[in-house]
Design a protein around this motif. Structure first.
Motif, PDB file in Angstrom:
ATOM      1  N   CYS A 305       0.723  -1.124   0.022  1.00  0.00           N
ATOM      2  CA  CYS A 305       0.025   0.044   0.078  1.00  0.00           C
ATOM      3  C   CYS A 305       0.902   1.416  -0.090  1.00  0.00           C
ATOM      4  O   CYS A 305       0.668   2.333  -0.684  1.00  0.00           O
ATOM      5  N   LYS A 306       2.039   1.429   0.804  1.00  0.00           N
ATOM      6  CA  LYS A 306       2.765   2.453   0.750  1.00  0.00           C
ATOM      7  C   LYS A 306       3.287   2.835  -0.688  1.00  0.00           C
ATOM      8  O   LYS A 306       3.557   4.049  -1.085  1.00  0.00           O
ATOM      9  N   GLU A 307       3.829   1.855  -1.516  1.00  0.00           N
ATOM     10  CA  GLU A 307       4.315   1.792  -2.682  1.00  0.00           C
ATOM     11  C   GLU A 307       3.353   2.069  -3.709  1.00  0.00           C
ATOM     12  O   GLU A 307       3.328   2.990  -4.703  1.00  0.00           O
ATOM     13  N   HIS A 308       2.072   1.490  -3.615  1.00  0.00           N
ATOM     14  CA  HIS A 308       1.200   1.282  -4.928  1.00  0.00           C
ATOM     15  C   HIS A 308      -0.115   2.196  -4.636  1.00  0.00           C
ATOM     16  O   HIS A 308      -0.905   2.643  -5.631  1.00  0.00           O
ATOM     17  N   LEU A 309      -0.635   2.040  -3.232  1.00  0.00           N
ATOM     18  CA  LEU A 309      -1.879   2.702  -2.634  1.00  0.00           C
ATOM     19  C   LEU A 309      -1.629   3.655  -1.610  1.00  0.00           C
ATOM     20  O   LEU A 309      -2.376   3.377  -0.534  1.00  0.00           O
ATOM     21  N   PRO A 310      -0.932   4.530  -1.770  1.00  0.00           N
ATOM     22  CA  PRO A 310      -0.559   5.456  -0.696  1.00  0.00           C
ATOM     23  C   PRO A 310      -1.850   6.288   0.049  1.00  0.00           C
ATOM     24  O   PRO A 310      -1.828   6.867   0.982  1.00  0.00           O
ATOM     25  N   GLU A 311      -2.715   6.459  -1.154  1.00  0.00           N
ATOM     26  CA  GLU A 311      -3.921   7.126  -0.467  1.00  0.00           C
ATOM     27  C   GLU A 311      -5.027   6.214  -0.085  1.00  0.00           C
ATOM     28  O   GLU A 311      -6.236   6.633   0.438  1.00  0.00           O
ATOM     29  N   PHE A 312      -4.678   5.042   0.203  1.00  0.00           N
ATOM     30  CA  PHE A 312      -5.793   4.099   0.977  1.00  0.00           C
ATOM     31  C   PHE A 312      -4.823   3.680   2.465  1.00  0.00           C
ATOM     32  O   PHE A 312      -4.301   2.312   2.676  1.00  0.00           O
ATOM     33  N   PRO A 313      -4.922   4.344   3.378  1.00  0.00           N
ATOM     34  CA  PRO A 313      -4.262   4.152   4.483  1.00  0.00           C
ATOM     35  C   PRO A 313      -4.893   2.842   5.074  1.00  0.00           C
ATOM     36  O   PRO A 313      -5.939   2.751   5.333  1.00  0.00           O
ATOM     37  N   LEU A 314      -3.975   2.177   6.085  1.00  0.00           N
ATOM     38  CA  LEU A 314      -4.395   1.263   6.787  1.00  0.00           C
ATOM     39  C   LEU A 314      -4.476   1.519   8.318  1.00  0.00           C
ATOM     40  O   LEU A 314      -3.562   2.322   8.846  1.00  0.00           O
ATOM     41  N   ILE A 315      -5.292   0.956   8.954  1.00  0.00           N
ATOM     42  CA  ILE A 315      -5.464   1.391  10.323  1.00  0.00           C
ATOM     43  C   ILE A 315      -4.322   0.193  11.145  1.00  0.00           C
ATOM     44  O   ILE A 315      -4.279  -0.872  10.475  1.00  0.00           O
ATOM     45  N   LYS A 316      -3.599   0.692  12.135  1.00  0.00           N
ATOM     46  CA  LYS A 316      -2.537  -0.333  12.741  1.00  0.00           C
ATOM     47  C   LYS A 316      -3.339  -1.369  13.233  1.00  0.00           C
ATOM     48  O   LYS A 316      -4.148  -1.349  14.089  1.00  0.00           O
ATOM     49  N   LEU A 317      -3.043  -2.492  12.913  1.00  0.00           N
ATOM     50  CA  LEU A 317      -3.280  -3.849  13.368  1.00  0.00           C
ATOM     51  C   LEU A 317      -2.520  -4.318  14.376  1.00  0.00           C
ATOM     52  O   LEU A 317      -1.501  -4.528  14.653  1.00  0.00           O
ATOM     53  N   GLU A 318      -3.326  -4.317  15.577  1.00  0.00           N
ATOM     54  CA  GLU A 318      -2.707  -4.877  16.818  1.00  0.00           C
ATOM     55  C   GLU A 318      -3.237  -6.431  17.243  1.00  0.00           C
ATOM     56  O   GLU A 318      -2.342  -7.218  17.727  1.00  0.00           O
ATOM     57  N   GLY A 319      -4.267  -6.657  16.583  1.00  0.00           N
ATOM     58  CA  GLY A 319      -4.793  -7.934  16.958  1.00  0.00           C
ATOM     59  C   GLY A 319      -6.028  -8.300  15.923  1.00  0.00           C
ATOM     60  O   GLY A 319      -6.373  -7.369  15.272  1.00  0.00           O
ATOM     61  N   THR A 320      -6.357  -9.475  15.775  1.00  0.00           N
ATOM     62  CA  THR A 320      -7.396 -10.067  14.845  1.00  0.00           C
ATOM     63  C   THR A 320      -6.395 -10.452  13.525  1.00  0.00           C
ATOM     64  O   THR A 320      -5.025 -10.090  13.510  1.00  0.00           O
ATOM     65  N   TYR A 321      -6.970 -10.762  12.563  1.00  0.00           N
ATOM     66  CA  TYR A 321      -6.320 -10.920  11.148  1.00  0.00           C
ATOM     67  C   TYR A 321      -6.909 -10.195  10.239  1.00  0.00           C
ATOM     68  O   TYR A 321      -6.970 -10.488   8.945  1.00  0.00           O
ATOM     69  N   LEU A 322      -7.699  -9.351  10.634  1.00  0.00           N
ATOM     70  CA  LEU A 322      -8.772  -8.276   9.707  1.00  0.00           C
ATOM     71  C   LEU A 322      -7.938  -6.889   9.575  1.00  0.00           C
ATOM     72  O   LEU A 322      -8.018  -6.228  10.646  1.00  0.00           O
ATOM     73  N   ALA A 323      -7.600  -6.554   8.324  1.00  0.00           N
ATOM     74  CA  ALA A 323      -6.901  -5.319   8.171  1.00  0.00           C
ATOM     75  C   ALA A 323      -8.338  -4.376   7.946  1.00  0.00           C
ATOM     76  O   ALA A 323      -9.076  -4.903   7.075  1.00  0.00           O
ATOM     77  N   TRP A 324      -7.866  -3.256   8.211  1.00  0.00           N
ATOM     78  CA  TRP A 324      -9.073  -1.925   8.101  1.00  0.00           C
ATOM     79  C   TRP A 324      -8.561  -1.117   7.235  1.00  0.00           C
ATOM     80  O   TRP A 324      -7.738  -0.379   7.680  1.00  0.00           O
ATOM     81  N   MET A 325      -9.134  -1.055   6.037  1.00  0.00           N
ATOM     82  CA  MET A 325      -8.429   0.052   5.195  1.00  0.00           C
ATOM     83  C   MET A 325      -9.466   1.323   4.773  1.00  0.00           C
ATOM     84  O   MET A 325     -10.653   1.066   4.660  1.00  0.00           O
ATOM     85  N   ASP A 326      -8.922   2.227   4.818  1.00  0.00           N
ATOM     86  CA  ASP A 326      -9.723   3.707   4.574  1.00  0.00           C
ATOM     87  C   ASP A 326      -9.718   3.873   3.045  1.00  0.00           C
ATOM     88  O   ASP A 326      -8.624   4.113   2.327  1.00  0.00           O
ATOM     89  N   CYS A 327     -10.995   3.513   2.402  1.00  0.00           N
ATOM     90  CA  CYS A 327     -10.958   3.594   1.123  1.00  0.00           C
ATOM     91  C   CYS A 327     -11.685   4.980   0.370  1.00  0.00           C
ATOM     92  O   CYS A 327     -12.212   4.803  -0.667  1.00  0.00           O
ATOM     93  N   SER A 328     -11.618   5.907   1.288  1.00  0.00           N
ATOM     94  CA  SER A 328     -12.700   7.074   1.095  1.00  0.00           C
ATOM     95  C   SER A 328     -12.007   7.761  -0.101  1.00  0.00           C
ATOM     96  O   SER A 328     -12.674   8.582  -0.701  1.00  0.00           O
ATOM     97  N   ALA A 329     -10.757   7.477  -0.677  1.00  0.00           N
ATOM     98  CA  ALA A 329     -10.128   8.306  -1.495  1.00  0.00           C
ATOM     99  C   ALA A 329     -10.853   8.003  -2.918  1.00  0.00           C
ATOM    100  O   ALA A 329     -11.104   8.735  -3.909  1.00  0.00           O
ATOM    101  N   LEU A 330     -11.654   6.891  -2.945  1.00  0.00           N
ATOM    102  CA  LEU A 330     -12.553   6.600  -4.074  1.00  0.00           C
ATOM    103  C   LEU A 330     -13.809   7.318  -4.240  1.00  0.00           C
ATOM    104  O   LEU A 330     -14.468   7.320  -5.425  1.00  0.00           O
ATOM    105  N   GLY A 331     -14.102   7.839  -3.287  1.00  0.00           N
ATOM    106  CA  GLY A 331     -15.393   8.772  -3.183  1.00  0.00           C
ATOM    107  C   GLY A 331     -16.688   7.993  -3.254  1.00  0.00           C
ATOM    108  O   GLY A 331     -17.742   7.997  -4.014  1.00  0.00           O
ATOM    109  N   MET A 332     -16.586   6.544  -2.987  1.00  0.00           N
ATOM    110  CA  MET A 332     -17.749   5.634  -3.217  1.00  0.00           C
ATOM    111  C   MET A 332     -18.123   5.236  -1.688  1.00  0.00           C
ATOM    112  O   MET A 332     -17.462   5.167  -0.791  1.00  0.00           O
TER     113      MET A 332
END
Length: 390
Positions: A305-332
């Motif tokens: 994501c840092k290299e290819h999708l910098p406008e889609f930040p990830l919330i820091k994963l401390e536990g679970t195996y579920l990544a939470w991605m901010d996709c608001s840049a798409l406006g959808m």
């Protein structure tokens, strides 16, 4: 023993809810929270022996079952419980629903911290209670508790239960002892009972430590019930086994009554055997390697994501195996994005709004799969994004 989490285990055509729900066989499912890894070999061997017996009648839960739970949480998490505190049932969601039934009347309020596991909402509604949200506060790449808002919501005379997710799905937080105490103090002060869903407790990223809510002791253990299960960590959700741990005898009697009223008091023999096999020294080593592998998947996703999708930040994963991605840049809208990803990118993620209005603009990724699938999923997402950019 080294375990191979890179192995691709074909699941399509096995009546898998995750893999066989999409009409299109080309869809890569990274949505519902089960893993694409084979479970602990000791569980498989135990179940094979049980199947070989050939009779699957009503099950008497043995002493070894309770001993496995008590010993596991004492040795692994520093939480010493009495076996009398344990009530078994068929799953954490039925457990949560039964405790709500025991501790509320229709019309009472149940507080949740959104965005949060979607079944919390149905468990509250099905008991005729009102959902009250105390939203988590986003702070850069993580979330924090709004303690002032929680205090205000808990002070309502109608508020009877606080439904805690520890670790938190989908925000990825592993609550610290200090945070748990502050939440507990607010609830105890206002007579609000705490239900802690701790199904993700074994799925912890390096550098973080899970604290069972009831391990805080004292008034915290008296005013709470903790829901636990090996199902998420060992990928055995279909075996339907979970436990409610409640120290207060009178409250435990109410919960036991609710378990029986809801008809979720009988468990199957495979779930019992699997739990005993899971909560073992071999299970601990398997989890160590599993968590290291999931951490590697998360690091890969971060770098991608840092290299290819910098406008889609990830919330820091401390536990679970579920990544939470901010996709608001798409406006959808999240639900629209979920639908388009399935139809156009052949990638199935969970829309953030499944977890409450505060999830709008987010998508949830399941990283509990071989690295090859993570790579493929991210490349499908990138191609979709690039298509909208052009």
């Amino acid at each position: 023993m080294d375990y191979n989490f890179d192995e691709i285990v074909p699941r399509r055509g096995t009546r898998s809810y995750k893999w066989d729900s999409a009409a299109d066989a080309d869809v890569l499912p990274m949505w519902v929270a089960d893993m694409d890894f084979r479970t602990l070999p000791a569980i498989v061997e135990t179940l094979q022996r049980r199947v070989a017996h050939g009779i699957f009648g009503y099950t008497k839960v043995p002493d070894a079952y309770y001993e496995a739970i008590v010993n596991w949480f004492s040795a692994r998490h520093g939480w010493t419980m009495n076996r009398e505190w344990i009530i078994y049932t068929i799953g954490v969601v039925p457990a949560v629903s039964a405790i709500i039934k025991a501790m509320t009347q229709p019309g009472d309020q149940v507080i949740v911290q959104t965005p949060v596991y979607n079944c919390f909402f149905s468990s509250i509604r099905n008991n005729g209670c009102e959902i009250v949200s105390s939203p988590l506060v986003r702070k850069d790449d993580t979330y924090a508790v709004d303690f002032d808002d929680l205090e205000a919501k808990a002070s309502s005379p109608k508020a009877k239960v606080f439904l805690l997710c520890n670790p938190h799905n989908p925000a990825g937080r592993v609550w610290t002892p200090e945070e748990l105490r502050r939440m507990g103090d607010i609830c105890i002060r206002h007579g609000v009972f705490i239900i802690s869903d701790e199904i993700h407790c074994e799925l912890i990223q390096p550098g973080y430590a899970y604290t069972p809510f009831a391990s805080l002791g004292g008034e915290y253990v008296k005013h709470s019930s903790v829901c636990i299960s090996p199902s998420k960590a060992f990928n055995i959700a279909g075996l339907q086994i979970a436990n409610i741990v409640t120290a207060d005898e009178e409250i435990r009697k109410k919960i036991d009554r609710a378990i029986n009223v809801n008809e979720v008091c009988d468990v199957n023999p495979f779930g019992v055997e699997a739990l005993i096999a899971a909560y073992s020294e071999e299970g601990s080593e398997w989890l160590k390697q599993l968590n290291a592998y999931i951490a590697g998947n998360y690091r890969y996703m971060q770098a991608f994501c840092k290299e290819h999708l910098p406008e889609f930040p990830l919330i820091k994963l401390e536990g679970t195996y579920l990544a939470w991605m901010d996709c608001s840049a798409l406006g959808m809208k999240s639900e629209e994005l979920e639908e388009e990803l399935v139809g156009k990118a052949k990638l199935w993620l969970n829309a953030g709004t499944m977890y409450g209005a505060e999830g709008e603009g987010f998508m949830r990724w399941n990283l509990a799969c071989p690295r090859k699938n993570v790579e493929e999923g991210l490349n499908r997402f990138l191609r979709f994004v690039n298509g909208r950019r052009s």
